[in-house]
Write a protein that holds these residues in place. Sequence first.
Motif, mmCIF file in Angstrom:
data_model
loop_
_atom_site.group_PDB
_atom_site.id
_atom_site.type_symbol
_atom_site.label_atom_id
_atom_site.label_comp_id
_atom_site.label_asym_id
_atom_site.label_seq_id
_atom_site.Cartn_x
_atom_site.Cartn_y
_atom_site.Cartn_z
ATOM 1 N N PHE A 23 0.594 -1.081 -0.113
ATOM 2 C CA PHE A 23 0.098 -0.096 0.025
ATOM 3 C C PHE A 23 0.823 1.111 -0.050
ATOM 4 O O PHE A 23 0.775 2.144 -0.618
ATOM 5 C CB PHE A 23 -0.686 0.047 1.103
ATOM 6 N N ARG A 24 1.951 1.044 0.874
ATOM 7 C CA ARG A 24 2.822 2.318 0.991
ATOM 8 C C ARG A 24 3.480 2.680 -0.510
ATOM 9 O O ARG A 24 3.532 3.775 -0.868
ATOM 10 C CB ARG A 24 3.936 2.403 2.114
ATOM 11 N N LEU A 25 3.992 1.496 -0.966
ATOM 12 C CA LEU A 25 4.691 1.659 -2.147
ATOM 13 C C LEU A 25 4.109 2.039 -3.206
ATOM 14 O O LEU A 25 4.599 2.873 -3.900
ATOM 15 C CB LEU A 25 5.382 0.062 -2.407
ATOM 16 N N ARG A 26 2.788 1.562 -3.457
ATOM 17 C CA ARG A 26 1.842 2.042 -4.537
ATOM 18 C C ARG A 26 1.512 3.481 -4.274
ATOM 19 O O ARG A 26 1.343 4.318 -5.432
ATOM 20 C CB ARG A 26 0.624 1.294 -4.324
ATOM 21 N N LEU A 27 1.319 4.025 -3.186
ATOM 22 C CA LEU A 27 0.881 5.775 -2.702
ATOM 23 C C LEU A 27 2.256 6.148 -3.351
ATOM 24 O O LEU A 27 1.944 7.241 -4.054
ATOM 25 C CB LEU A 27 0.721 5.915 -1.429
ATOM 26 N N GLY A 28 3.385 6.122 -2.939
ATOM 27 C CA GLY A 28 4.403 6.738 -3.396
ATOM 28 C C GLY A 28 4.729 6.921 -4.804
ATOM 29 O O GLY A 28 5.216 7.907 -5.320
ATOM 30 N N SER A 29 4.512 5.444 -5.435
ATOM 31 C CA SER A 29 4.702 5.540 -6.898
ATOM 32 C C SER A 29 3.691 6.132 -7.638
ATOM 33 O O SER A 29 4.178 7.016 -8.579
ATOM 34 C CB SER A 29 4.782 4.225 -7.489
ATOM 35 N N TYR A 30 2.638 6.517 -7.279
ATOM 36 C CA TYR A 30 1.485 7.268 -7.770
ATOM 37 C C TYR A 30 1.932 8.589 -7.892
ATOM 38 O O TYR A 30 1.930 9.104 -8.792
ATOM 39 C CB TYR A 30 0.321 6.969 -7.273
ATOM 40 N N VAL A 31 2.127 9.307 -6.631
ATOM 41 C CA VAL A 31 2.515 10.710 -6.548
ATOM 42 C C VAL A 31 3.754 11.004 -7.318
ATOM 43 O O VAL A 31 3.938 12.062 -8.008
ATOM 44 C CB VAL A 31 2.693 10.911 -5.283
ATOM 45 N N ALA A 32 4.694 9.880 -7.307
ATOM 46 C CA ALA A 32 5.995 10.601 -7.953
ATOM 47 C C ALA A 32 5.582 10.368 -9.618
ATOM 48 O O ALA A 32 6.391 11.234 -10.454
ATOM 49 C CB ALA A 32 6.931 9.197 -7.712
ATOM 50 N N LYS A 33 4.666 9.407 -9.899
ATOM 51 C CA LYS A 33 4.456 9.454 -11.349
ATOM 52 C C LYS A 33 3.633 10.484 -11.845
ATOM 53 O O LYS A 33 3.461 11.095 -12.925
ATOM 54 C CB LYS A 33 3.739 8.155 -11.699
ATOM 55 N N ASN A 34 2.527 10.806 -11.028
ATOM 56 C CA ASN A 34 1.357 11.669 -11.599
ATOM 57 C C ASN A 34 1.552 13.319 -11.127
ATOM 58 O O ASN A 34 0.663 13.990 -11.566
ATOM 59 C CB ASN A 34 0.042 11.020 -11.082
ATOM 60 N N PHE A 80 9.260 8.610 1.428
ATOM 61 C CA PHE A 80 8.468 9.493 2.248
ATOM 62 C C PHE A 80 7.222 8.463 2.934
ATOM 63 O O PHE A 80 6.959 8.434 3.987
ATOM 64 C CB PHE A 80 7.882 10.439 1.521
ATOM 65 N N PHE A 81 6.542 7.825 1.911
ATOM 66 C CA PHE A 81 5.255 6.939 2.296
ATOM 67 C C PHE A 81 5.883 5.793 3.184
ATOM 68 O O PHE A 81 5.537 5.202 3.765
ATOM 69 C CB PHE A 81 4.821 6.576 1.150
ATOM 70 N N GLN A 82 7.017 5.186 3.083
ATOM 71 C CA GLN A 82 7.645 3.877 3.526
ATOM 72 C C GLN A 82 8.151 4.186 4.815
ATOM 73 O O GLN A 82 8.053 3.446 5.802
ATOM 74 C CB GLN A 82 8.924 3.576 2.604
ATOM 75 N N LYS A 83 8.461 5.491 5.165
ATOM 76 C CA LYS A 83 9.100 5.960 6.479
ATOM 77 C C LYS A 83 7.903 6.399 7.633
ATOM 78 O O LYS A 83 8.243 6.247 8.568
ATOM 79 C CB LYS A 83 10.310 6.990 6.350
ATOM 80 N N LEU A 84 6.977 6.757 7.106
ATOM 81 C CA LEU A 84 5.965 7.640 7.917
ATOM 82 C C LEU A 84 5.292 6.694 8.838
ATOM 83 O O LEU A 84 5.055 5.665 8.300
ATOM 84 C CB LEU A 84 5.015 8.338 7.135
#
Length: 344
Positions: A84-95, A126-130
């Motif tokens: 879940f965390r990885l998908r959020l970070g990847s989405y923000v970085a891409k979009n 960011f999303f992995q560490k929070l």
Amino acid sequence: MKLSVEFGVLRWCTKRSISVLVRAELEESCGEGCWRISWAAIDHNWSMSMQQSGPTSPSTIVSGELFSRVYLRPAELLADSVKFRLRLGSYVAKNATPDLSELREFLRVEGGLSVPYTGYVNYEQFFQKLPIADVLGAITLIWRYLIGKRGASYRFQPYDRQAALWVEFVGRTFLEESLGYRLDDRAGVHYFIDAEFENTRSALLSGLSDKRYAAVRDALEKAYKYLDVAPGDTKASVRSAFEALEILTRLMVPEAQNLNKGMIDKRLRPLVVTCYPQATDRAMVEKLLDGFASFVDSIHLYRHGQGVEEPIAPTLEVTVYVISHAAAALRWLIFADQTLLSGR
């Protein structure tokens, strides 16, 4: 201009449950760069249940779904997930590519959240560490950032549309990764009990729009909101559910002071029974009112002093049952109240 996106909804829209595959149509309106969302159910056979576990029969398998989402779903909803965390970070970085630095500053100012810079603005880290609470808060903040730029666009991509797609993605990810959260219509994150509980919540609250039931609605909303915190205040939730019932019954019987078995038998029963002209219906309603009176008496165990040093709160399972039962009783009694008011 119109864009269609298909996904399994996680009760962040008010009229669909997670069991429905929904098409979100984001349609530009008025030529002002504003986008609105319209919902249309396109497949009521979407069968992925967040509570699914164990063997899956062929009739319930969604064609083309990932193996783990069909056969390896956890028995209980999760509080956190690496995927879940990885998908959020990847989405923000891409979009959010054109706005990564600006969004980074917004998260710092509005949420006190620091996005690491490792030669670039690193949203995956960011999303992995929070802590999970901050991850969930960041979801809301990102929506606020996007919706706050309403009317603007980047390379013909209106920010209203980006905000709607962000909510769609997060809701779908909650579902696919079996997380126990839901989104409201402003991207606020709340705890998710189960689909049926959320269905009842949404349907009943929308049905209490009449001004006569404003206080009933307020009490019922509080009952649900007491479970939207960690840990949930189950005792306060049960008390608020009772308050909603008491307010409604006192609207029906203005001379009554308190809701209890005596009030139901002496004042409420004669009124409700008259709403049913058929003998069989009346006999059933009499039995239902017997059960309702016992249910009301049982709640009093949590409403009054218990004579112990530590207050005893109901379990979450008991609380969910009480709220669900109270919600069903409210719908039934509102029907009776409307029938009596109309003189039928």
